[in-house]
Every structure is written in structure tokens, then in C-alpha cells.
Write an enzyme that holds these catalytic residues in place. Structure first.
Site, mmCIF file in Angstrom:
data_model
loop_
_atom_site.group_PDB
_atom_site.id
_atom_site.type_symbol
_atom_site.label_atom_id
_atom_site.label_comp_id
_atom_site.label_asym_id
_atom_site.label_seq_id
_atom_site.Cartn_x
_atom_site.Cartn_y
_atom_site.Cartn_z
ATOM 1 N N THR A 13 -19.564 15.126 -30.090
ATOM 2 C CA THR A 13 -18.832 14.539 -31.360
ATOM 3 C C THR A 13 -17.562 15.268 -31.673
ATOM 4 O O THR A 13 -16.794 14.601 -32.243
ATOM 5 C CB THR A 13 -19.923 14.888 -32.426
ATOM 6 O OG1 THR A 13 -21.153 14.156 -32.257
ATOM 7 C CG2 THR A 13 -19.182 14.330 -33.804
ATOM 8 N N ASP A 56 -20.828 12.459 -23.889
ATOM 9 C CA ASP A 56 -21.989 12.864 -25.036
ATOM 10 C C ASP A 56 -22.903 13.477 -24.239
ATOM 11 O O ASP A 56 -23.611 13.437 -23.249
ATOM 12 C CB ASP A 56 -22.595 11.396 -25.397
ATOM 13 C CG ASP A 56 -23.417 11.387 -26.817
ATOM 14 O OD1 ASP A 56 -23.151 11.043 -27.502
ATOM 15 O OD2 ASP A 56 -24.394 12.319 -26.634
ATOM 16 N N SER A 57 -23.448 14.645 -25.135
ATOM 17 C CA SER A 57 -24.249 15.745 -24.565
ATOM 18 C C SER A 57 -25.669 15.096 -24.223
ATOM 19 O O SER A 57 -26.533 15.771 -23.277
ATOM 20 C CB SER A 57 -24.368 17.139 -25.197
ATOM 21 O OG SER A 57 -25.235 16.828 -26.302
ATOM 22 N N SER A 58 -26.047 14.039 -24.673
ATOM 23 C CA SER A 58 -27.219 13.265 -24.284
ATOM 24 C C SER A 58 -27.185 13.018 -22.740
ATOM 25 O O SER A 58 -28.290 12.608 -22.125
ATOM 26 C CB SER A 58 -27.571 11.977 -25.308
ATOM 27 O OG SER A 58 -27.743 12.445 -26.456
ATOM 28 N N THR A 88 -23.755 18.541 -29.507
ATOM 29 C CA THR A 88 -24.930 19.565 -30.035
ATOM 30 C C THR A 88 -26.306 18.957 -29.521
ATOM 31 O O THR A 88 -27.175 19.921 -29.458
ATOM 32 C CB THR A 88 -24.999 19.398 -31.635
ATOM 33 O OG1 THR A 88 -25.055 17.884 -31.996
ATOM 34 C CG2 THR A 88 -23.672 19.891 -32.450
ATOM 35 N N ASP A 89 -26.227 17.804 -29.232
ATOM 36 C CA ASP A 89 -27.790 17.203 -28.903
ATOM 37 C C ASP A 89 -28.281 17.940 -27.671
ATOM 38 O O ASP A 89 -29.622 18.267 -27.947
ATOM 39 C CB ASP A 89 -27.752 15.682 -28.305
ATOM 40 C CG ASP A 89 -27.254 14.778 -29.413
ATOM 41 O OD1 ASP A 89 -27.407 15.316 -30.475
ATOM 42 O OD2 ASP A 89 -27.051 13.646 -29.275
ATOM 43 N N THR A 274 -45.684 27.447 -27.608
ATOM 44 C CA THR A 274 -46.127 26.664 -28.661
ATOM 45 C C THR A 274 -45.131 25.403 -29.195
ATOM 46 O O THR A 274 -43.790 25.787 -28.982
ATOM 47 C CB THR A 274 -46.346 27.716 -29.831
ATOM 48 O OG1 THR A 274 -46.619 26.991 -30.959
ATOM 49 C CG2 THR A 274 -45.057 28.376 -30.075
ATOM 50 N N GLN A 275 -45.676 24.542 -29.527
ATOM 51 C CA GLN A 275 -44.727 23.388 -30.250
ATOM 52 C C GLN A 275 -44.358 23.763 -31.678
ATOM 53 O O GLN A 275 -43.723 23.113 -32.234
ATOM 54 C CB GLN A 275 -45.443 22.053 -30.255
ATOM 55 C CG GLN A 275 -46.743 21.789 -30.659
ATOM 56 C CD GLN A 275 -47.292 20.614 -30.387
ATOM 57 O OE1 GLN A 275 -47.593 19.603 -31.290
ATOM 58 N NE2 GLN A 275 -47.889 20.318 -29.020
ATOM 59 N N CYS A 276 -44.985 25.070 -32.166
ATOM 60 C CA CYS A 276 -44.282 25.469 -33.506
ATOM 61 C C CYS A 276 -42.891 25.858 -33.121
ATOM 62 O O CYS A 276 -42.418 26.398 -32.110
ATOM 63 C CB CYS A 276 -45.058 26.665 -33.858
ATOM 64 S SG CYS A 276 -46.739 26.241 -34.303
HETATM 65 N N1 ASP Z 1 -24.178 13.029 -29.518
HETATM 66 C C1 ASP Z 1 -23.594 13.945 -29.699
HETATM 67 C C2 ASP Z 1 -23.721 15.033 -28.484
HETATM 68 O O1 ASP Z 1 -24.418 15.608 -28.293
HETATM 69 C C3 ASP Z 1 -23.914 14.734 -30.874
HETATM 70 C C4 ASP Z 1 -23.076 15.954 -31.205
HETATM 71 O O2 ASP Z 1 -22.177 16.306 -30.578
HETATM 72 O O3 ASP Z 1 -23.040 16.386 -32.243
HETATM 73 O O4 ASP Z 1 -22.763 14.866 -27.623
#
Ligand code: ASP
Length: 339
Positions: A13, A56-58, A88-89, A274-276
Site C-alpha cells: 500500500t 501487493d504482499s498478498s 502489511t498483509d 496455539t491459535q490464541c
Molecule cells: N494489500 C496490501 C499489501 O499487503 C496491504 C498493505 O500494504 O497494507 O500489499
């Protein structure tokens, strides 16, 4: 002499803009820099480089981790610190992976990104980039203050392999639930030196043969045998991160124990975390956790999912024996687990 820093833009982003149909897509790195003239004012020499195609980090894959590691390796001697701009993803995954891949790291590598694009008036990108650069350039008597892979976001510097993304909306998007922050950015940068990995003089190298034949299996009430079987029968599967309940508990269903046992005896490693969001597995605490340990499920302590996937890929890639794998999973290699 001014510190020399390298900024690596991978996408996210932070450097995105809206296309004609209103979706956010990554844009050119020079456009990004145009939005932060403040960089000129920092007392560092800053160079930059970028992925040929920012993502995009996804869309990040283990191949991109290799690209990041190689970029740092190729430029290692020329710079005092590195800042990786990342979406961030999946930033917590990349920071975790790089913490293992960069062996004997003794310079700062700071991951950061932002929730709003740099061109947005209310962007959080500027503060995140500028402070990350300051941290990467922070030295005392020729020794970097943070010689490890870290992640900076919204006034907090965290150990990269301890982080998780906790919010898709707030600027405070990352947490390090099981390890305290390494540095806080207020009026001053306050470094908590006793929490930071020690500086070492060993030869820096990278390891790029991560083996990603690992999956995540999250338990939930009502989970079916078919589902578990389908996962455990993936051809050539080497390891499973088992996200269990609470302190490492799983239903005492006979079929579940049978399936897990079968997988373990066929050589698949099962690591229990743990999933916590916070806390550790403690397989001895409940009957529902103890039976997992008895059949050979390995405790992942208080590791995050992201760090578990990265550490397992690293150890599988190294081809360590089953005995070593079991021992090392519980040991801290890069501060990723509380021993
Ligand atoms: N979809 C974006 C990414 O991870 C989200 C971000 O950067 O905040 O590339």
C-alpha cells in the site's frame, strides 16, 4: 562519515495508487520517493532499489523472500543498514522468513509499510519510513543498535519473527504479543538494549533453500475427519503447523489421534502452536494437550504461526535429522521462541 542505508521497495500500500477502476495497485518507486522530500534532510546517504515488479504482499511467495535475501546479501558490505518497504498483509511472514535466511546478521534490517498510500494526505507512511531509516542508521561506537530483522510500525519496533498483523484498519496494525518491543519512538528513540539480539562478528551469509512443503491446520469445533485426512494426505507433505486451542489442546477424538499418529509415523512433522494471539502451548497442562505430546506432536512453544512456518521451512531446507528438528524447534535460533 554518514551512515549509508539501502531502501528496498517490494510493493504494498505504501507505494500504491488507484487505477481507473478504483483499485489500489503498486506504482513506480520514484513516484514514491517524490512524496517524501524529507529523506533529503536525514543525516544518511540513502540509496534505493526496488523489485522489478512491486507486488501487493498478498502475492508474495518464498521466491520473493529469496529475492529480498539476495538483494541484502549483494549489497551487504556497502551499507550500514537496510529498510525493506513491504505490504502489511504478509509482512510478518517475510520478516520471519528473512530472520532465518539471513544467517549471522550483524546489521539492521527493518521491515516497514503503511496502511495508507504515501500520496494520501493522512498517510502513516512517512513516519514509518523515516523512523525505520533512523533505526537502521543507529550505531553506537561502530556497533548497530539493532543487528537483527525487525519490523517498525506506528511508533514501535518489534522483533520481526515475533510479529503478527492485528488490524486491517488501524495505524497500529502490528503486535508482538509474546515479546516486548525493541524500541519505542517518542520524542526520542528509546532502545531497550537488553531485549535486542547481541551483535556477532561471524561471517554473514544467506540461506535460500527454504522448503515450503509445510501447511497450517487450524482446529475448530466440528472439524471433520475428511478435512484432516485431505490435509495430511497432501503428496510429499513434510510438516504441519497445528493451530490448537488454548494452551495446546485438541479434541480427544479417536480418529483425530489416529490420523495424526499415522502422519507422524510416515515422517510428517507436526508442530503444535496455539491459535490464541498471546501465550504458549503447555502440553502437560490438560489431558486434551497431553495426548498430542504422547503421540509425538512437537511443541512450538510461544511461536507465532508466521515464525513457525518460516522456521520449519528453514529446518526442512537444511535437511536436519528428525532428532535435530525436534530439539531445535524448541530452541531459540533468532529469538523467535521463549525457551
Ligand atoms: N494489500 C496490501 C499489501 O499487503 C496491504 C498493505 O500494504 O497494507 O500489499
Amino acid at each position: 562519515m554518514k551512515s549509508k542505508l539501502l531502501l528496498l521497495y517490494t510493493g504494498g500500500t505504501i507505494g500504491m495508487h488507484k487505477n481507473s477502476s478504483g483499485e489500489l495497485i503498486p506504482f513506480d518507486f520514484n513516484d514514491l520517493l517524490r512524496h517524501i522530500p524529507e529523506l533529503e534532510l536525514l543525516p544518511y546517504e540513502i540509496d534505493h532499489t526496488a523489485f522489478e515488479k512491486p507486488v501487493d504482499s498478498s502475492d508474495i511467495t518464498p521466491g520473493h523472500w529469496v529475492e529480498m535475501a539476495q538483494t541484502i546479501y549483494e549489497h551487504y558490505e556497502d551499507y550500514d543498514g537496510f529498510v525493506v518497504l513491504h505490504g502489511t498483509d504478509t509482512m510478518a511472514y517475510s520478516a520471519s522468513a528473512l530472520s532465518f535466511m539471513l544467517e549471522n546478521l550483524n546489521k539492521p534490517v527493518v521491515f516497514t509499510g503503511s496502511q495508507l498510500p504515501i500520496g494520501d494526505l493522512r498517510t502513516d507512511a512517512k513516519e514509518n519510513i523515516i523512523t525505520s531509516l533512523e533505526i537502521a542508521g543507529s550505531y553506537e561506537n561502530g556497533i548497530p543498535l539493532v543487528p537483527e530483522v525487525s519490523l517498525y510500525f506506528e511508533y514501535k519496533l518489534m522483533r520481526g519473527n515475533r510479529t503478527v498483523k492485528i488490524s486491517s484498519e488501524h495505524f497500529n496494525a502490528f503486535a508482538s504479543p509474546n515479546y516486548p518491543v525493541l524500541c519505542e519512538a517518542g520524542v526520542e528513540l528509546e532502545f531497550y538494549k537488553e531485549r535486542i539480539l547481541p551483535y556477532k562478528k561471524d561471517l554473514f551469509r544467506i540461506f535460500t533453500d527454504m522448503d515450503n512443503r509445510v501447511v497450517i491446520l487450524k482446529l475448530f469445533p466440528g472439524i471433520s475427519r475428511d478435512y484432516v485426512q485431505a490435509v495430511l494426505q497432501i503428496p510429499d507433505l513434510k510438516a504441519v503447523v497445528l493451530e490448537s486451542f488454548g494452551s495446546g489442546n485438541a479434541p480427544r477424538l479417536k480418529w483425530l489421534v489416529e490420523e495424526l499418529e499415522k502422519a507422524i509415523s510416515s515422517g510428517i512433522k507436526i508442530v503444535n502452536i496455539t491459535q490464541c494471539l498471546e501465550g504458549s502451548v503447555a502440553p502437560e497442562r490438560y489431558e486434551t494437550g497431553k495426548h498430542l505430546k504422547e503421540i509425538g506432536v512437537i511443541s512450538g512453544g510461544d511461536m507465532t504461526t508466521e515464525a513457525s512456518v518460516a522456521k520449519i521451512s528453514y529446518l526442512l531446507g537444511k535437511g536436519v535429522s528428525d532428532k535435530t528438528f525436534r530439539r531445535v524447534m524448541g530452541q531459540s535460533l533468532r529469538g523467535e521462541i521463549t525457551e
